[in-house]
Design an enzyme around this catalytic site. Structure first.
Site, PDB file in Angstrom:
ATOM      1  N   HIS A   6      -6.081   5.540 -18.981  1.00  0.00           N
ATOM      2  CA  HIS A   6      -6.503   4.237 -18.793  1.00  0.00           C
ATOM      3  C   HIS A   6      -8.173   4.105 -18.831  1.00  0.00           C
ATOM      4  CE1 HIS A   6      -2.910   2.396 -16.862  1.00  0.00           C
ATOM      5  NE2 HIS A   6      -2.534   2.409 -18.071  1.00  0.00           N
ATOM      6  N   ASN A  35      -5.523   6.675 -13.381  1.00  0.00           N
ATOM      7  CA  ASN A  35      -6.654   6.384 -12.570  1.00  0.00           C
ATOM      8  C   ASN A  35      -7.723   6.363 -13.441  1.00  0.00           C
ATOM      9  OD1 ASN A  35      -5.125   6.099 -10.334  1.00  0.00           O
ATOM     10  ND2 ASN A  35      -5.602   8.060  -9.350  1.00  0.00           N
TER      11      ASN A  35
HETATM   12  P1  NAD Z   1      -0.605   0.550  -7.742  1.00  0.00           P
HETATM   13  O1  NAD Z   1      -1.634  -0.064  -6.842  1.00  0.00           O
HETATM   14  O2  NAD Z   1       0.045  -0.368  -8.433  1.00  0.00           O
HETATM   15  O3  NAD Z   1       0.542   1.419  -7.080  1.00  0.00           O
HETATM   16  C1  NAD Z   1       0.179   2.397  -5.926  1.00  0.00           C
HETATM   17  C2  NAD Z   1       1.185   3.129  -5.341  1.00  0.00           C
HETATM   18  O4  NAD Z   1       0.739   4.222  -4.610  1.00  0.00           O
HETATM   19  C3  NAD Z   1       2.237   2.104  -4.649  1.00  0.00           C
HETATM   20  O5  NAD Z   1       3.496   2.308  -4.980  1.00  0.00           O
HETATM   21  C4  NAD Z   1       2.122   2.493  -3.134  1.00  0.00           C
HETATM   22  O6  NAD Z   1       2.947   2.521  -2.372  1.00  0.00           O
HETATM   23  C5  NAD Z   1       1.485   4.213  -3.254  1.00  0.00           C
HETATM   24  N1  NAD Z   1       0.413   4.592  -2.121  1.00  0.00           N
HETATM   25  C6  NAD Z   1      -0.295   3.920  -1.391  1.00  0.00           C
HETATM   26  N2  NAD Z   1      -0.932   4.838  -0.723  1.00  0.00           N
HETATM   27  C7  NAD Z   1      -0.345   6.248  -0.912  1.00  0.00           C
HETATM   28  C8  NAD Z   1      -0.356   7.253  -0.396  1.00  0.00           C
HETATM   29  N3  NAD Z   1      -1.488   7.650   0.666  1.00  0.00           N
HETATM   30  N4  NAD Z   1       0.234   8.480  -0.857  1.00  0.00           N
HETATM   31  C9  NAD Z   1       1.225   8.277  -1.987  1.00  0.00           C
HETATM   32  N5  NAD Z   1       1.635   6.896  -2.441  1.00  0.00           N
HETATM   33  C10 NAD Z   1       0.836   5.782  -2.107  1.00  0.00           C
HETATM   34  O7  NAD Z   1      -1.199   1.494  -8.818  1.00  0.00           O
HETATM   35  P2  NAD Z   1      -0.847   2.041 -10.130  1.00  0.00           P
HETATM   36  O8  NAD Z   1       0.577   2.123 -10.588  1.00  0.00           O
HETATM   37  O9  NAD Z   1      -1.671   3.205 -10.571  1.00  0.00           O
HETATM   38  O10 NAD Z   1      -1.378   1.012 -11.122  1.00  0.00           O
HETATM   39  C11 NAD Z   1      -2.439   0.419 -11.106  1.00  0.00           C
HETATM   40  C12 NAD Z   1      -3.489   0.075 -12.270  1.00  0.00           C
HETATM   41  O11 NAD Z   1      -4.776  -0.166 -11.894  1.00  0.00           O
HETATM   42  C13 NAD Z   1      -3.655   1.531 -12.897  1.00  0.00           C
HETATM   43  O12 NAD Z   1      -3.617   1.345 -14.199  1.00  0.00           O
HETATM   44  C14 NAD Z   1      -5.122   2.078 -12.766  1.00  0.00           C
HETATM   45  O13 NAD Z   1      -6.028   2.145 -13.957  1.00  0.00           O
HETATM   46  C15 NAD Z   1      -5.808   0.794 -11.867  1.00  0.00           C
HETATM   47  N6  NAD Z   1      -6.430   1.454 -10.447  1.00  0.00           N
HETATM   48  C16 NAD Z   1      -7.134   2.712 -10.665  1.00  0.00           C
HETATM   49  C17 NAD Z   1      -7.702   3.079  -9.313  1.00  0.00           C
HETATM   50  C18 NAD Z   1      -8.443   4.457  -9.263  1.00  0.00           C
HETATM   51  O14 NAD Z   1      -8.874   4.893 -10.399  1.00  0.00           O
HETATM   52  N7  NAD Z   1      -8.384   5.107  -8.083  1.00  0.00           N
HETATM   53  C19 NAD Z   1      -7.475   2.222  -8.212  1.00  0.00           C
HETATM   54  C20 NAD Z   1      -6.699   1.070  -8.308  1.00  0.00           C
HETATM   55  C21 NAD Z   1      -6.422   0.590  -9.515  1.00  0.00           C
END
Ligand code: NAD
Length: 247
Positions: free
Chosen positions: A118, A94
């Site tokens: 990241h 994140n």
């Molecule tokens: P992803 O969106 O691909 O996957 C998120 C996962 O979290 C999914 O499998 C989903 O089922 C699960 N999920 C959703 N809500 C949930 C909850 N309440 N409790 C538990 N699990 C839950 O995300 P990723 O695998 O982190 O890859 C995405 C990339 O995008 C990362 O590299 C990141 O850098 C970036 N990103 C970051 C943020 C952030 O910093 N908050 C947000 C979006 C994307």
């Protein structure tokens, strides 16, 4: 169950842990990140082609951080950092700062380490000098490198698709020492993080656990998978670790 008493824990988190704080996950339902195709906002090519759109996208994400707070899952991991006697290595994909804020509210042990592989929304990097600066505001064409004073050279300190994640040597070391691995809120689509569990299964020493809303792409590689909301299943699992039940 883990029998090794050294108790070294590595935790990998993804966008799912911040979902209940109000930050959209990556693929959500529509395959887009907050309405954008990844190729349009999260690649070096996109930045070269259309820097304004890319800066706007990350400016918006950075501003969003003012309205969100760590949730019970971030707080549970901070508790682990404060109370677990062994090593705790928290690796996040994140780019928000919710883990950092949760940990700032406790006194972490010296054995706690944090790696944001990241990058982070609240830092910028100069494309000329490679210097990294803390940054709270929007990046605009007038934004200047605080040291050189030169404008127009700052980019988000974010690892885009096609770029090398940060701290890979430190993370590799932590995986080699790990006894318990938790993968929280990540879909298992983005490498190299998605490959950590496979690496651990190859090494053969760590107990591996998936904590996610639904089975991830790599769910079959884990010894144990618990599915549910992060704010419920993470505090429950951390309580079991701290009670000595798991490791
Ligand atoms: P992803 O969106 O691909 O996957 C998120 C996962 O979290 C999914 O499998 C989903 O089922 C699960 N999920 C959703 N809500 C949930 C909850 N309440 N409790 C538990 N699990 C839950 O995300 P990723 O695998 O982190 O890859 C995405 C990339 O995008 C990362 O590299 C990141 O850098 C970036 N990103 C970051 C943020 C952030 O910093 N908050 C947000 C979006 C994307």
């Amino acid at each position: 169950m883990v029998s090794n008493s050294a108790g070294r824990i590595v935790i990998l988190t993804g966008a799912g842990i911040s979902a209940e704080s109000g930050l959209q996950t990556f693929r959500a339902d529509d395959g887009l990140w907050c309405g954008h195709r990844v190729e349009d906002v999260a690649t070096p090519e996109a930045f070269e082609r259309d820097p304004e759109t890319v800066q706007d996208f990350y400016n918006m994400r950075r501003r969003q951080l003012r309205d969100v707070h760590p949730n019970a899952a971030h707080e549970a991991l901070a508790k682990l950092a404060a109370y677990w006697d062994g090593e705790v290595v928290l690796v996040t994909q994140n780019v928000d700062d919710l883990h950092q804020r949760a940990v700032a509210a406790v006194v972490p042990k010296d054995t706690y380490q944090f790696y944001n592989m990241h990058g982070e929304l609240k830092s910028v990097r100069c494309v000329e000098s490679d210097d990294v600066f803390p940054w709270e505001e929007d990046i605009t064409p007038e934004s200047a490198n605080p040291i050189s004073g030169k404008a127009g050279t700052l980019r988000p300190h974010i690892v885009w698709f096609g770029e090398m994640p940060f701290f890979m040597d430190e993370i590799e070391d932590a995986l080699n020492r790990c006894d318990l691995f938790l993968s929280i809120g990540t879909s298992g689509n983005v490498y190299p993080a998605a490959g950590f569990v496979q690496r651990l299964r190859y090494l053969g020493r760590a107990h591996t656990v998936e904590l996610n809303l639904e089975p991830s792409n790599g769910t079959g590689y884990f010894h144990e998978a618990i599915h549910g909301k992060a704010t419920e299943i993470v505090p429950q699992y951390v309580a079991r670790i701290l009670s000595g039940e798991i490791i």
